[in-house]
Design an enzyme around this catalytic site. Structure first.
Site, PDB file in Angstrom:
ATOM      1  CG  HIS A 160      -1.584   1.358   1.389  1.00  0.00           C
ATOM      2  ND1 HIS A 160      -2.645   1.780   0.614  1.00  0.00           N
ATOM      3  CD2 HIS A 160      -1.260   2.404   2.185  1.00  0.00           C
ATOM      4  CE1 HIS A 160      -2.954   3.025   0.956  1.00  0.00           C
ATOM      5  NE2 HIS A 160      -2.131   3.424   1.913  1.00  0.00           N
ATOM      6  CG  HIS A 203       0.718   6.550  -0.211  1.00  0.00           C
ATOM      7  ND1 HIS A 203      -0.143   7.624  -0.128  1.00  0.00           N
ATOM      8  CD2 HIS A 203       0.225   5.613   0.639  1.00  0.00           C
ATOM      9  CE1 HIS A 203      -1.107   7.350   0.750  1.00  0.00           C
ATOM     10  NE2 HIS A 203      -0.917   6.133   1.221  1.00  0.00           N
ATOM     11  CD  GLU A 225      -4.380   6.648   2.202  1.00  0.00           C
ATOM     12  OE1 GLU A 225      -4.441   5.742   1.356  1.00  0.00           O
ATOM     13  OE2 GLU A 225      -3.402   6.791   2.970  1.00  0.00           O
ATOM     14  CB  SER A 261      -2.644  -0.260  -2.768  1.00  0.00           C
ATOM     15  OG  SER A 261      -3.489   0.310  -1.778  1.00  0.00           O
TER      16      SER A 261
HETATM   17 FE    FE Z   1      -2.068   5.311   2.789  1.00  0.00          FE
END
Ligand code: FE
Ligand code: PHE
Length: 291
Positions: free
Chosen positions: A129, A134, A175, A194
């Site tokens: 993730h 990111h 996010e 993700s």
């Molecule tokens: Fe995150």
């Protein structure tokens, strides 16, 4: 970290800023295989779903490689592009520690990886993730500046008692953000790219609302951490994030203090509606039903 901060002490073995060595040589073959499996699944889904800056970043950083990336190598590429780096941390870190890293263009990433039987949904961020999700967007100059500004803004929001509002901005942009493009909606949020299930759900499922991004509106909207989102906010272009957030949030927070939260599934008269969701998925008990 600031001397006057009340942050808890770092765990044993971590430095004062909570960073640790990634310990890349200690990953097992099975750990690398989990990364590769997740990588292959997302690589097949994301063209045509993730936005171009994400896909370009993924390419520029060469993130598939031989499995879990070695942060030292990754940082040479990332640093050359936008001056960001990835630092390893044991897991979630206190807010002020997190913000201080962001304000210095360091992204704190968990270095553990999920087990082969937890491929689909995790509440605690792992290296897949944190890095796959990111880091590609940190190669985009506008997004890179936004993340740094967010770190500075986080420290300030804590002092002003408005962190709950600012956290919603992170949630619904960094996010779970969507972007409007001439080709249709695209994903830029790390929590979506993700996740195999949410990469499809966020764009294609009739259940969630998809609404135009509005700073104050977003900061009035609670979110859920246990299942797919009930609402996604759509940016018209990435620069809009910076344009809206570079303003002084003092007056923004003052205004928020006069408002109430908007229920998570609500649509207001001021919302620009991309999708009026059925909320059928949320009402069906979502992930809980299938487990
Ligand atoms: Fe995150
Ligand atoms: N401009 C905000 C403030 O004055 C800081 C901020 C920047 C917050 C970017 C979020 C994102 O507090």
């Amino acid at each position: 970290m600031k001397a006057d901060s009340l942050a808890p002490a770092p765990p044993k073995g971590a430095r004062a800023d909570w960073t640790i060595d990634q310990g890349w040589q200690d990953y097992t073959a099975e750990d690398h295989q989990v990364w590769l499996t997740l990588y292959e699944r997302q690589a097949a889904l994301l063209p045509g779903r993730a936005c171009d800056p994400f896909l370009k970043g993924l390419e520029a950083l060469d993130l598939h490689g031989l499995g879990i990336p070695d942060f030292a190598k990754l940082n040479r590429k990332l640093g050359a592009l936008t001056g960001w780096s990835v630092v390893a941390v044991p897991g979630l870190v206190p807010d002020e520690v997190f913000f201080d890293h962001l304000a210095h263009r360091r992204f704190p990433a968990g270095c553990f990886i999920r087990k082969a039987d937890q491929l689909d949904y995790l509440q605690e961020p792992d290296v897949f993730h944190d890095v796959f999700g990111h880091v590609p967007m940190l190669t985009d100059p506008v997004f890179a500046d936004y993340m740094q500004a967010y770190g500075e803004g986080g420290l300030r929001a804590m002092k002003l008692g408005r962190l709950h509002n600012l956290a919603r901005l992170y949630w619904y942009t960094v996010e779970f953000g969507l972007l409007e493009t001439p080709q249709g909606l695209r994903i830029y949020g790390a929590g979506i790219v993700s996740s195999r299930g949410e990469s499809v759900f966020s764009l294609e499922d009739p259940s969630p609302n998809r609404l135009g991004f509005d700073l104050i509106r977003v900061m009035r909207t609670p979110y859920r951490i246990d299942d797919y989102q009930q609402v996604y906010f759509v940016l018209p272009f990435l620069q809009r994030l910076l344009d809206d957030t570079l303003q002084d949030f003092g007056p923004v927070y003052a205004k928020l203090a006069q408002t109430t939260d908007i229920p998570i599934e609500a649509i207001t008269a001021a919302d620009k509606i991309f999708t009026r969701g059925t909320q059928a998925y949320a009402r069906s008990d979502g992930l809980k039903q299938s487990s």
